[in-house]
Motif scaffolding. Structure first.
Motif, mmCIF file in Angstrom:
data_model
loop_
_atom_site.group_PDB
_atom_site.id
_atom_site.type_symbol
_atom_site.label_atom_id
_atom_site.label_comp_id
_atom_site.label_asym_id
_atom_site.label_seq_id
_atom_site.Cartn_x
_atom_site.Cartn_y
_atom_site.Cartn_z
ATOM 1 N N PHE A 234 0.732 -1.270 0.143
ATOM 2 C CA PHE A 234 0.321 0.071 0.237
ATOM 3 C C PHE A 234 1.052 1.079 0.161
ATOM 4 O O PHE A 234 1.738 1.309 0.304
ATOM 5 C CB PHE A 234 -0.677 -0.151 0.929
ATOM 6 C CG PHE A 234 -2.207 -1.285 1.221
ATOM 7 C CD1 PHE A 234 -2.654 -1.085 0.169
ATOM 8 C CD2 PHE A 234 -2.715 -1.534 2.268
ATOM 9 C CE1 PHE A 234 -3.784 -1.829 -0.506
ATOM 10 C CE2 PHE A 234 -3.518 -2.421 2.196
ATOM 11 C CZ PHE A 234 -4.469 -3.124 0.632
ATOM 12 N N LEU A 235 0.422 2.408 -0.434
ATOM 13 C CA LEU A 235 0.572 3.863 -0.778
ATOM 14 C C LEU A 235 -0.432 4.569 -0.009
ATOM 15 O O LEU A 235 -1.621 4.697 -0.226
ATOM 16 C CB LEU A 235 1.302 4.343 -2.448
ATOM 17 C CG LEU A 235 1.613 6.128 -2.260
ATOM 18 C CD1 LEU A 235 3.052 5.861 -1.344
ATOM 19 C CD2 LEU A 235 1.660 6.011 -3.209
ATOM 20 N N TYR A 236 0.471 4.846 1.052
ATOM 21 C CA TYR A 236 -0.827 6.180 1.923
ATOM 22 C C TYR A 236 -0.599 7.718 1.473
ATOM 23 O O TYR A 236 0.361 7.547 1.322
ATOM 24 C CB TYR A 236 -0.752 6.016 3.840
ATOM 25 C CG TYR A 236 -1.736 4.120 4.230
ATOM 26 C CD1 TYR A 236 -1.747 3.216 3.876
ATOM 27 C CD2 TYR A 236 -0.209 3.151 3.864
ATOM 28 C CE1 TYR A 236 -2.892 2.605 3.674
ATOM 29 C CE2 TYR A 236 0.108 2.166 4.177
ATOM 30 C CZ TYR A 236 -1.109 1.542 4.428
ATOM 31 O OH TYR A 236 -2.014 0.290 4.878
ATOM 32 N N VAL A 237 -1.920 7.808 1.523
ATOM 33 C CA VAL A 237 -1.658 9.057 0.988
ATOM 34 C C VAL A 237 -2.939 9.838 1.962
ATOM 35 O O VAL A 237 -3.554 10.193 2.800
ATOM 36 C CB VAL A 237 -2.667 9.387 -0.193
ATOM 37 C CG1 VAL A 237 -2.348 10.638 -0.955
ATOM 38 C CG2 VAL A 237 -2.215 8.832 -1.490
ATOM 39 N N ALA A 238 -2.191 10.923 1.766
ATOM 40 C CA ALA A 238 -2.967 12.146 2.980
ATOM 41 C C ALA A 238 -3.189 13.803 2.503
ATOM 42 O O ALA A 238 -2.345 14.075 1.852
ATOM 43 C CB ALA A 238 -2.243 12.503 4.620
ATOM 44 N N THR A 239 -3.920 14.524 2.723
ATOM 45 C CA THR A 239 -4.153 15.785 2.146
ATOM 46 C C THR A 239 -4.964 16.432 2.764
ATOM 47 O O THR A 239 -5.449 16.031 3.618
ATOM 48 C CB THR A 239 -5.188 15.886 1.190
ATOM 49 O OG1 THR A 239 -6.633 14.766 1.235
ATOM 50 C CG2 THR A 239 -5.245 14.365 -0.266
ATOM 51 N N VAL A 240 -4.591 18.279 2.777
ATOM 52 C CA VAL A 240 -5.438 19.142 3.313
ATOM 53 C C VAL A 240 -5.989 19.999 2.184
ATOM 54 O O VAL A 240 -4.850 20.153 1.137
ATOM 55 C CB VAL A 240 -4.527 20.022 4.396
ATOM 56 C CG1 VAL A 240 -4.798 20.825 5.244
ATOM 57 C CG2 VAL A 240 -3.798 18.943 5.056
ATOM 58 N N MET A 268 2.819 21.340 4.673
ATOM 59 C CA MET A 268 2.727 21.989 3.009
ATOM 60 C C MET A 268 2.195 23.048 3.382
ATOM 61 O O MET A 268 1.858 23.398 2.734
ATOM 62 C CB MET A 268 2.717 20.271 2.334
ATOM 63 C CG MET A 268 2.099 21.121 0.897
ATOM 64 S SD MET A 268 2.556 19.671 0.539
ATOM 65 C CE MET A 268 2.110 19.920 -1.745
ATOM 66 N N ALA A 269 0.506 22.246 4.059
ATOM 67 C CA ALA A 269 -0.410 23.147 4.007
ATOM 68 C C ALA A 269 -0.287 24.838 4.300
ATOM 69 O O ALA A 269 -0.559 25.962 4.019
ATOM 70 C CB ALA A 269 -1.752 22.335 4.491
ATOM 71 N N VAL A 270 0.208 24.718 5.735
ATOM 72 C CA VAL A 270 1.017 25.735 6.423
ATOM 73 C C VAL A 270 2.129 26.358 5.508
ATOM 74 O O VAL A 270 2.245 27.791 5.446
ATOM 75 C CB VAL A 270 1.918 25.756 7.736
ATOM 76 C CG1 VAL A 270 2.605 26.589 8.659
ATOM 77 C CG2 VAL A 270 0.123 24.592 8.663
ATOM 78 N N TRP A 271 2.804 25.863 4.803
ATOM 79 C CA TRP A 271 4.131 26.598 3.456
ATOM 80 C C TRP A 271 3.042 27.130 2.432
ATOM 81 O O TRP A 271 3.669 28.535 2.263
ATOM 82 C CB TRP A 271 4.719 25.902 3.724
ATOM 83 C CG TRP A 271 5.877 25.278 4.920
ATOM 84 C CD1 TRP A 271 5.859 25.211 5.982
ATOM 85 C CD2 TRP A 271 6.820 23.672 4.745
ATOM 86 N NE1 TRP A 271 6.762 25.119 6.941
ATOM 87 C CE2 TRP A 271 7.527 24.572 6.125
ATOM 88 C CE3 TRP A 271 7.348 23.393 3.768
ATOM 89 C CZ2 TRP A 271 8.950 23.414 6.804
ATOM 90 C CZ3 TRP A 271 8.682 22.309 4.353
ATOM 91 C CH2 TRP A 271 8.500 22.658 5.127
ATOM 92 N N GLN A 272 2.753 26.504 2.380
ATOM 93 C CA GLN A 272 1.586 26.934 1.115
ATOM 94 C C GLN A 272 1.049 28.224 1.604
ATOM 95 O O GLN A 272 0.974 29.456 0.567
ATOM 96 C CB GLN A 272 0.800 26.271 0.221
ATOM 97 C CG GLN A 272 1.242 25.342 -0.018
ATOM 98 C CD GLN A 272 0.961 24.556 -1.860
ATOM 99 O OE1 GLN A 272 0.272 24.820 -1.516
ATOM 100 N NE2 GLN A 272 1.278 23.224 -1.836
ATOM 101 N N ARG A 273 -0.124 28.400 2.696
ATOM 102 C CA ARG A 273 -1.120 29.194 2.598
ATOM 103 C C ARG A 273 -0.235 30.218 3.560
ATOM 104 O O ARG A 273 -1.253 31.927 3.704
ATOM 105 C CB ARG A 273 -1.910 28.191 3.080
ATOM 106 C CG ARG A 273 -2.364 27.957 2.436
ATOM 107 C CD ARG A 273 -3.084 28.243 1.226
ATOM 108 N NE ARG A 273 -4.156 28.693 0.817
ATOM 109 C CZ ARG A 273 -5.565 28.626 -0.156
ATOM 110 N NH1 ARG A 273 -4.582 28.259 -1.058
ATOM 111 N NH2 ARG A 273 -6.466 28.968 0.169
ATOM 112 N N GLN A 274 0.752 30.405 4.731
ATOM 113 C CA GLN A 274 0.555 30.454 5.609
ATOM 114 C C GLN A 274 -0.561 31.853 5.905
ATOM 115 O O GLN A 274 -0.618 33.023 6.279
ATOM 116 C CB GLN A 274 1.745 32.000 4.733
ATOM 117 C CG GLN A 274 2.860 31.362 4.381
ATOM 118 C CD GLN A 274 4.231 30.491 5.581
ATOM 119 O OE1 GLN A 274 4.376 31.466 6.025
ATOM 120 N NE2 GLN A 274 4.111 29.902 4.811
ATOM 121 N N PRO A 275 -1.063 30.797 6.734
ATOM 122 C CA PRO A 275 -2.465 31.786 6.956
ATOM 123 C C PRO A 275 -2.145 33.221 8.527
ATOM 124 O O PRO A 275 -1.579 32.712 9.299
ATOM 125 C CB PRO A 275 -3.039 30.927 7.986
ATOM 126 C CG PRO A 275 -2.058 29.473 8.357
ATOM 127 C CD PRO A 275 -1.023 30.095 7.135
#
Length: 382
Positions: A234-240, A268-275
């Motif tokens: 299996f390859l597991y995938v997590a997304t936000v 990755m979400a934090v780095w991309q969005r910089q909320p």
């Protein structure tokens, strides 16, 4: 020169040669130098032919008629046996059947069975495809391009939008008809059993409470995990996913399903969005999302946890919808050779199709990337 003229007496005696003496009509006509047509007219006027002779002629005529009817009925039966599938089809389908079976059946009989005019068939032979049909063939090529580009996930409404954006002028009904005739259907996702209710998590409440339409980016994110089959395992995938635009803003892939998988996706979400402010991050009650390291990461980045009720997929319906599309395009009926092959395909799906191209009803039929661009453009114009 005028023909011979005969007296009534002559005609009556001629008739008696047939009716009383038993000569055949042809024999009497030949001997008298007249025609059988004339002799039959005299017989009709002055008397009847020999009953035995007339009965024999009638029987031969009836036999010939019956044989002709039998040939006609046999031909019609055979035509129906071979052409039953085209009986309710459009005329052009029937024309094609007639063209292919001309050596076997008469054109007149096939046209009669299919209730079409022979003139229409011969006109079709000169020009098998109408201008409309030629245009359908051209549109079909473009429809297939967009259908393949979507991984078979688009139905006629989204294909129609793609065609309009590509400069085509056609109706959605025409697109639906062409797709139906060529068996191009949007793939249906996996069925899943939903459970109502469910207990709240001990770590975080269902703060999101199915409020899936925030008014701006970086107000509410949702996260989940799925897997892809490969021959290496299996390859597991997590997304936000950002609920505002439905854009995947963070993802991570690994052979292990642990807390590090979801932390990397969230990072990755934090780095991309910089909320700039606090963000609500909703997930299920999986052990990865309840780990101390994950919760510590959320706290240190001003992210507030929210969790679905146990066993209730409706509480995270948007991410479930994304993974339904993901499975239709990436994982359905497919096992990858290696995890690297699967990673390449998943990256292509998320970053090359889903975010910049995939249309959503939530965003008014545009992609997540375009939806955010339009939003920020409006802000700048104010």
């Amino acid at each position: 020169m005028r023909g011979k003229r005969y007296t009534d007496e002559f005609k009556q005696e001629a008739v008696k040669q047939v009716s009383e003496r038993g000569y055949s009509v042809a024999d009497v006509a030949q001997r008298l130098g007249t025609t059988t047509h004339s002799l039959y007219a005299w017989i009709k006027k002055y008397g009847k032919a020999n009953p035995g002779q007339a009965g024999k002629a009638d029987l031969e005529t009836e036999n010939a008629r019956l044989k002709a009817d039998l040939r006609r009925m046999t031909e019609e039966r055979d035509i129906l046996k071979k052409g039953r599938r085209v009986l309710c089809q459009r005329p052009r389908v029937k024309y094609a059947f007639i063209r292919d079976h001309r050596p076997e059946f008469s054109i007149q009989a096939m046209c009669r069975i299919f209730r079409i005019h022979r003139s229409g068939f011969y006109a079709w032979l000169d020009k098998p495809l109408s201008n409309h049909a030629v245009e359908d063939q051209r549109l079909l090529k473009r429809i297939k391009e967009f259908y393949i580009a979507s991984g078979g996930t688009y139905g006629s409404p989204w294909i129609h939008r793609d065609l309009l954006d590509g400069g085509e002028a056609c109706s959605v009904h025409r697109v639906a008809r062409i797709m139906g005739e060529n068996k191009l259907k949007a793939q249906i996702g996996y069925k899943r059993r939903y459970i109502k209710g469910g207990k709240l998590g001990s770590i975080a409440d269902n703060v999101l409470n199915r409020e899936f339409s925030p008014g701006m980016p970086n107000q509410a994110w949702v996260s989940d995990i799925t897997y892809v089959r490969t021959h290496e395992g299996f390859l597991y995938v997590a997304t936000v996913l950002d609920l505002f635009s439905r854009r995947i803003i963070g993802w991570s892939m690994d052979k292990n399903i642990d807390r590090h998988l979801v932390i990397r996706a969230s990072m990755m979400a934090v780095w991309q969005r910089q909320p700039k402010g606090g963000v609500l991050v909703h997930s299920d009650q999986g052990s990865q999302y309840g780990s101390a390291d994950y919760l510590s990461f959320l706290a240190s980045n001003n992210l507030e946890p929210s969790m679905s009720r146990r066993g209730n997929c409706h509480d995270n319906a948007v991410d479930e919808s994304f993974f339904a599309t993901f499975k239709k395009r990436v994982t359905q009926r497919k096992i990858y050779s290696t995890r690297d092959d699967a990673k390449t395909e998943i990256f292509n799906f998320i970053e090359m199709f889903y975010n910049p191209v995939k249309r959503h009803s939530h965003t008014g039929g545009v992609s997540p990337v375009q939806f955010e661009k339009d939003y920020f453009s409006r802000l700048e114009s104010v």
